[in-house]
Write a protein that holds these residues in place. Structure first.
Motif, short mmCIF file in Angstrom:
data_model
loop_
_atom_site.label_atom_id
_atom_site.label_comp_id
_atom_site.label_asym_id
_atom_site.label_seq_id
_atom_site.Cartn_x
_atom_site.Cartn_y
_atom_site.Cartn_z
N TYR A 204 50.16 114.19 72.13
CA TYR A 204 51.28 114.90 71.48
C TYR A 204 52.75 114.88 71.83
N GLY A 205 52.84 114.46 73.24
CA GLY A 205 54.13 114.27 73.65
C GLY A 205 54.77 113.01 73.06
N ILE A 206 54.35 111.85 73.01
CA ILE A 206 54.53 110.82 72.30
C ILE A 206 55.12 111.17 70.98
N GLY A 207 54.32 111.93 70.18
CA GLY A 207 54.64 112.53 68.64
C GLY A 207 55.79 113.24 68.91
N VAL A 208 56.09 114.14 69.79
CA VAL A 208 57.12 115.01 69.90
C VAL A 208 58.27 114.13 70.15
N LEU A 209 58.26 113.07 71.00
CA LEU A 209 59.32 112.36 71.24
C LEU A 209 59.76 111.71 70.10
N ILE A 210 58.89 110.86 69.42
CA ILE A 210 59.25 110.30 68.07
C ILE A 210 59.70 111.11 67.13
N GLY A 211 59.07 112.29 66.90
CA GLY A 211 59.70 113.06 65.84
C GLY A 211 60.97 113.83 66.27
N SER A 212 61.33 114.11 67.32
CA SER A 212 62.81 114.18 67.90
C SER A 212 63.71 113.43 67.47
N LYS A 213 63.29 112.06 67.91
CA LYS A 213 64.23 110.81 67.50
C LYS A 213 64.40 110.68 65.91
N MET A 214 63.44 110.97 65.29
CA MET A 214 63.40 110.86 63.56
C MET A 214 64.45 111.77 62.89
N PHE A 215 64.56 112.88 64.01
CA PHE A 215 65.25 114.31 63.34
C PHE A 215 66.46 113.74 63.01
N THR A 216 67.32 112.77 63.77
CA THR A 216 68.42 112.46 63.68
C THR A 216 68.81 111.28 62.57
N VAL A 217 67.46 110.65 62.17
CA VAL A 217 68.00 109.26 61.33
C VAL A 217 67.14 109.51 59.92
N ALA A 218 66.04 110.25 60.19
CA ALA A 218 65.04 110.22 58.83
C ALA A 218 65.63 110.87 57.71
N ASN A 219 64.91 110.69 56.51
CA ASN A 219 65.07 111.46 55.24
C ASN A 219 64.28 112.60 55.60
N GLU A 220 65.05 113.81 55.83
CA GLU A 220 64.29 115.10 56.03
C GLU A 220 63.54 115.64 54.89
N THR A 221 63.87 115.50 53.97
CA THR A 221 63.05 115.75 52.62
C THR A 221 61.69 115.10 52.46
N ALA A 222 61.92 113.73 52.35
CA ALA A 222 60.72 112.71 52.46
C ALA A 222 59.57 113.19 53.78
N PHE A 223 60.17 113.34 55.11
CA PHE A 223 59.38 113.66 56.16
C PHE A 223 58.74 114.97 55.87
N ARG A 224 59.38 115.95 55.36
CA ARG A 224 58.75 117.13 54.89
C ARG A 224 57.66 117.17 54.13
N HIS A 225 57.78 116.40 53.20
CA HIS A 225 56.67 116.07 52.11
C HIS A 225 55.53 115.63 52.84
N ILE A 226 55.71 114.77 53.68
CA ILE A 226 54.57 114.09 54.32
C ILE A 226 53.91 115.03 55.41
N CYS A 227 54.80 116.07 56.02
CA CYS A 227 54.15 117.00 56.84
C CYS A 227 53.33 118.08 55.78
N PHE A 228 54.01 118.37 54.85
CA PHE A 228 53.08 119.31 53.64
C PHE A 228 51.77 118.60 53.69
N MET A 229 51.77 117.36 53.25
CA MET A 229 50.52 116.73 52.69
C MET A 229 49.44 116.59 54.17
#
Length: 247
Positions: A204-229
């Motif tokens: 879980y901690g590795i996921g949180v770390l990667i997710g926090s880094k992605m917050f600054t660089v990723a396409n938020e809309t696409a990632f939210r759609h993936i989360c919804f799926m």
């Protein structure tokens, strides 16, 4: 005891849930609890997420404290202080299989609510903030699903997304501390939960770390759609209907 295959399944659920939590500030429980409940039951799954999320998200708190609207957060905590014990009572006394049905159905309803895009479109008011905090606490005590009600409430209030995310991080940190006390009193924080957390926590901690880094660089809309799926899949996988198909 749980088999290596079962622990691997729960560890993978923890990794994916951590990605969502680190990126958006919420959503980990909507993914983790239905899937882990299918293997370990809701009581262990909820207590396990409380331990690992509370521990692995500590690094997010300093920034959350600095950027959050602390007055708004602590107003919402007032309601959570009532809702969390009520939700914990549901977790403690409702039998496992009916509770798993309830959790999966609630997750699907919350997912539909999030996808709908509905937001409270006015400035927050104290009595509404306390009420939303109570509802969030109820969901949090029962299944660590505190996020969706406050996301819908805060995102429409005019604050910047960065502030909303900080509010979420700070509120969930405080509510986790309250939940830990209530769970301990209710006998839900067992040695078994703490032992399993030693394996699932790093995932879980590795996921949180990667997710926090992605917050600054990723396409938020696409990632939210993936989360919804992923949330939809986890809710369906967690249904008791499919118990014979899991490890």
């Amino acid at each position: 005891m749980h088999s290596p295959t079962e622990l691997t399944f729960v560890g993978l659920a923890g990794l994916v849930a951590g990605l969502a939590r680190g990126f958006s500030g919420f959503g980990g429980a909507l993914i983790f609890v239905p899937m882990a409940s299918a293997i370990m039951g809701p009581k262990i799954a909820s207590a396990l997420l409380l331990v690992i999320d509370g521990t692995m998200s500590l690094g997010m708190l300093p920034e959350g404290w600095k950027r959050a609207n602390r007055r708004e957060v602590f107003t919402m905590v007032i309601g959570a202080l009532v809702g969390i014990p009520l939700g914990t009572a549901v977790l403690a006394f409702v039998p496992s299989v009916p509770l798993r049905w309830i959790i999966s159905i609630v997750v699907l309803c919350l997912l539909a609510f999030l996808i709908s895009g509905w937001r409270y479109r006015h400035r927050p008011k104290p009595h509404l903030t306390i009420s939303v905090g109570g509802l969030s606490g109820l969901f949090g005590g029962a299944a660590q699903m505190s996020g969706p009600p406050i996301v819908a409430y805060w995102l429409g209030g005019g604050d910047r997304p960065l502030t909303v995310r900080a509010n979420l991080v700070l509120f969930l940190g405080i509510s986790s501390a309250v939940s830990a006390v209530v769970y301990a009193i209710g006998g839900l924080l067992t040695a078994q939960v703490l032992l399993i957390s030693l394996f699932v926590g790093p995932c879980y901690g590795i996921g949180v770390l990667i997710g926090s880094k992605m917050f600054t660089v990723a396409n938020e809309t696409a990632f939210r759609h993936i989360c919804f799926m992923l949330i939809a899949i986890s809710a369906l996988v967690g249904l008791p209907l499919f118990d014979g198909l899991r490890p």
